[in-house]
Motif scaffolding. Structure first.
Motif, short mmCIF file in Angstrom:
data_model
loop_
_atom_site.label_atom_id
_atom_site.label_comp_id
_atom_site.label_asym_id
_atom_site.label_seq_id
_atom_site.Cartn_x
_atom_site.Cartn_y
_atom_site.Cartn_z
N LYS A 23 0.81 -1.22 0.00
CA LYS A 23 0.00 0.00 0.00
C LYS A 23 0.85 1.27 0.00
CE LYS A 23 -0.26 -0.60 5.01
NZ LYS A 23 -1.10 -1.03 6.14
N GLU A 24 2.18 1.12 0.14
CA GLU A 24 3.07 2.27 0.24
C GLU A 24 3.78 2.54 -1.07
OE1 GLU A 24 3.71 5.19 1.51
OE2 GLU A 24 4.08 4.37 3.53
N ASP A 25 3.97 3.82 -1.39
CA ASP A 25 4.79 4.18 -2.53
C ASP A 25 6.21 3.70 -2.27
OD1 ASP A 25 4.93 6.38 -4.98
OD2 ASP A 25 6.81 6.24 -3.85
N PRO A 26 6.84 2.97 -3.21
CA PRO A 26 8.15 2.37 -2.95
C PRO A 26 9.26 3.38 -2.66
CG PRO A 26 7.55 2.15 -5.26
CD PRO A 26 6.33 2.62 -4.55
N LEU A 27 9.06 4.63 -3.09
CA LEU A 27 10.05 5.67 -2.82
C LEU A 27 9.54 6.71 -1.84
CD1 LEU A 27 11.51 6.22 -6.42
CD2 LEU A 27 12.50 4.92 -4.52
N GLY A 28 8.38 6.45 -1.25
CA GLY A 28 7.86 7.34 -0.21
C GLY A 28 7.39 8.69 -0.71
N LYS A 31 2.46 12.48 1.00
CA LYS A 31 2.47 13.42 2.11
C LYS A 31 2.39 12.69 3.44
CE LYS A 31 -0.02 17.37 4.11
NZ LYS A 31 -1.16 18.31 3.96
N PHE A 32 1.44 11.78 3.56
CA PHE A 32 1.30 10.96 4.75
C PHE A 32 1.68 9.53 4.40
CE2 PHE A 32 -1.56 14.48 5.80
CZ PHE A 32 -1.21 14.73 7.13
N TYR A 176 10.06 8.65 6.67
CA TYR A 176 10.04 9.39 5.41
C TYR A 176 11.40 9.27 4.72
CZ TYR A 176 5.57 11.45 6.66
OH TYR A 176 4.25 11.63 6.99
N PRO A 177 11.48 8.53 3.62
CA PRO A 177 12.76 8.26 2.96
C PRO A 177 13.49 9.52 2.50
CG PRO A 177 11.08 6.74 2.17
CD PRO A 177 10.37 7.78 2.99
N TYR A 290 16.77 8.75 6.26
CA TYR A 290 15.42 9.30 6.39
C TYR A 290 15.49 10.81 6.65
CZ TYR A 290 14.15 4.42 6.66
OH TYR A 290 14.00 3.10 6.36
N LYS A 291 14.39 11.46 6.35
CA LYS A 291 14.29 12.91 6.57
C LYS A 291 13.19 13.20 7.57
CE LYS A 291 11.26 13.46 2.54
NZ LYS A 291 11.13 14.06 1.19
N TYR A 292 13.34 14.31 8.26
CA TYR A 292 12.29 14.76 9.18
C TYR A 292 11.11 15.30 8.38
CZ TYR A 292 16.07 14.64 12.63
OH TYR A 292 17.11 14.26 13.44
N SER A 293 9.92 14.96 8.82
CA SER A 293 8.73 15.45 8.13
C SER A 293 7.59 15.59 9.13
CB SER A 293 8.32 14.49 7.00
OG SER A 293 7.20 14.99 6.30
N PHE A 294 6.93 16.74 9.07
CA PHE A 294 5.79 17.02 9.95
C PHE A 294 4.65 17.58 9.09
CE2 PHE A 294 9.88 17.98 11.94
CZ PHE A 294 9.92 17.00 12.92
#
Length: 465
Positions: A23-28, A31-32, A176-177, A290-294
């Motif tokens: 269900k996930e995008d393989p490259l992330g 947005k959520f 978050y990749p 990974y990167k920070y994401s809010f």
């Protein structure tokens, strides 16, 4: 009143294994993220269990069906530990499961200057997710004796808006990749994915795989892929950072090959490297962090993420103009010169205690101006030391954990924890394939087990296995 919002069906965060990655995008590229956990099926802890536990709740060996009694257990055992913790201290009663936070922002009419951060209130909008899945495939939620009824509030599709006096952001840092920028990446037609959605090696059977990155997890996965793939090419910007243990692994596995940085990806399937060599690959697996994401947080620009620097944050926790009503727990990362997240649970425990003491009025923060000056001085020092901006938060070290403890009046990390961590780190550097099952720190282990952390355990834990 304290409310915890959790978008999954159980506690655990990263340690709540999620095998359903389709269900996930393989490259992330969403947005959520639909999949929060980045844990793969075979993952074992990088550190011995003795140093992992919270200070008032040791990570004990548990006998019973399905329990993992090894010093470096698999990921499910740590998840069970976190479940036991949440039951023992009554944390579950505060959690709204299957609930995603869609928006956090300042209540209109609140000022933001001087000391007005103390008077801020926050609007939180959340939505109930589908709650028909209540087990992870790695242990039923009923492994622990508790009542689910308080969590099964049917609000599917409804957005609930509430106002809170303070918000603590703790949504993790490994979901978050972070992806490199490579020429031809967007037009390369073959399989590309980030390690965030890697779970098992079987999909790479007899394939030529290029792995990008040389983190410890990348090395772990490459050794696993070597058992099924036709070839595994490990591309890294610098091959000087490879530890002795991984060099030994490469020398004994004919399917593993070291490669320099990628120059470009060609539409015919070729992966070109900066030294002029190339391979025709079936798949590229990015183990690039990974990167920070809010995506839910609106601070009107007062807190930003710039080149993976979240700021400004006083000691990586409080934004000066919004403190104490807004804080962050879990921003610090491992020091860049290590491969192991150093004693993360006690580290973030001390950070969380500081936030709790500030919000309860037991501790005071400096003025906004003084906090901002402290942040700017920290930035200047990092720059003077030659540390790039994207490594701003790479400060998980023993000294910084002790600094948080000083702010709360709690003891420093025990010396045996520090020594045991360093011994495990050194052992993994030399004996990458075997360090989890072969060690030479028996004296330290006995010192740990005879310490107050273990001998003054707070009582039995009710477990049904």
């Amino acid at each position: 009143m304290v409310v915890l919002f959790e978008q999954k069906h159980d506690v655990g965060g990263q340690w709540l294994f999620d095998p359903d990655v389709e269900k996930e995008d393989p490259l992330g590229a969403t947005k959520f993220m639909e999949v929060h956990s980045s844990i793969y099926n075979s993952l074992r802890l990088l550190s011995p269990r003795e140093i992992m536990g919270y200070t008032d709740f040791p990570f004990l060996v548990k006998e019973g069906l399905g329990r993992d009694t090894r010093r470096f257990p698999g990921h499910r055992e740590l998840w069970l530990y976190l479940k036991e913790f949440s039951v023992h201290f009554g944390v579950r009663e505060l959690i709204r499961f299957n609930t995603r936070v869609e928006y956090v922002g300042m209540l209109e009419g609140n000022g933001v200057c001087g000391d007005l951060g103390n008077d801020l209130k926050w609007v939180v909008r959340s939505g109930k997710l589908d709650d028909d899945i209540i087990s992870s495939g790695n242990g039923d939620v009923n492994d622990v004796d508790y009542d689910l009824s308080i969590d099964r509030v049917e609000r599917n599709g409804e957005v609930v808006e509430e106002v809170f006096d303070a918000v603590v952001v703790g949504n993790g840092q490994y979901s978050y990749p972070q992806l490199p920028s490579i020429k031809g990446m967007k037009t390369w037609k073959r399989k590309q994915m980030h390690s965030h959605v890697y779970r098992v090696p079987q999909p790479f059977q007899n394939q030529v795989v290029v792995m990008v990155g040389n983190s410890l997890s990348a090395q772990d996965i490459s050794m696993e892929l070597a058992g099924v793939a036709k070839e595994v090419h490990i591309s890294s910007r610098s091959q000087k950072n490879f530890m002795e243990g991984f060099s030994k692994v490469i020398s004994k596995h004919e399917k593993l090959h070291l490669r320099p940085q990628i120059e470009s990806l060609e539409e015919d399937g070729r992966v070109l490297f900066v030294d002029g060599s190339f391979v025709v690959a079936d798949a590229i697996l990015y183990c690039t962090g990974y990167k920070y994401s809010f995506p839910f947080l609106d601070t009107k620009g007062l807190v930003t993420v710039d080149d993976n620097r979240v700021g400004p944050l006083y000691h990586h926790t409080f934004p000066p103009l919004l403190a104490p009503s807004l804080s962050f727990v879990g921003i610090p990362r491992k020091a860049s010169f290590t491969h192991i997240q150093i004693i993360a649970f006690p580290f973030f425990e001390s950070q969380g205690k500081w936030v709790a003491q500030v919000l309860s009025g037991k501790r005071k923060l400096p003025s906004p101006d003084d906090m901002m000056r402290s942040v700017q001085e920290f930035y200047r020092q990092r720059e003077a030391d030659g540390i790039p901006k994207h490594e701003t938060h790479d400060i998980i070290q023993f000294e910084y954990a002790d600094k948080y403890a000083d702010k709360t009046g709690f003891p420093h990390l025990e010396e045996w924890r520090k020594k045991m961590c360093l011994v495990a780190l050194d052992n993994s550097d030399v004996h990458l394939e075997t360090y989890r099952d072969s060690w030479d720190d028996e004296e330290l282990l006995q010192e740990a087990l005879q310490s107050p952390h273990f001998t003054q355990h707070i009582g039995p834990i009710i477990i049904s296995t």
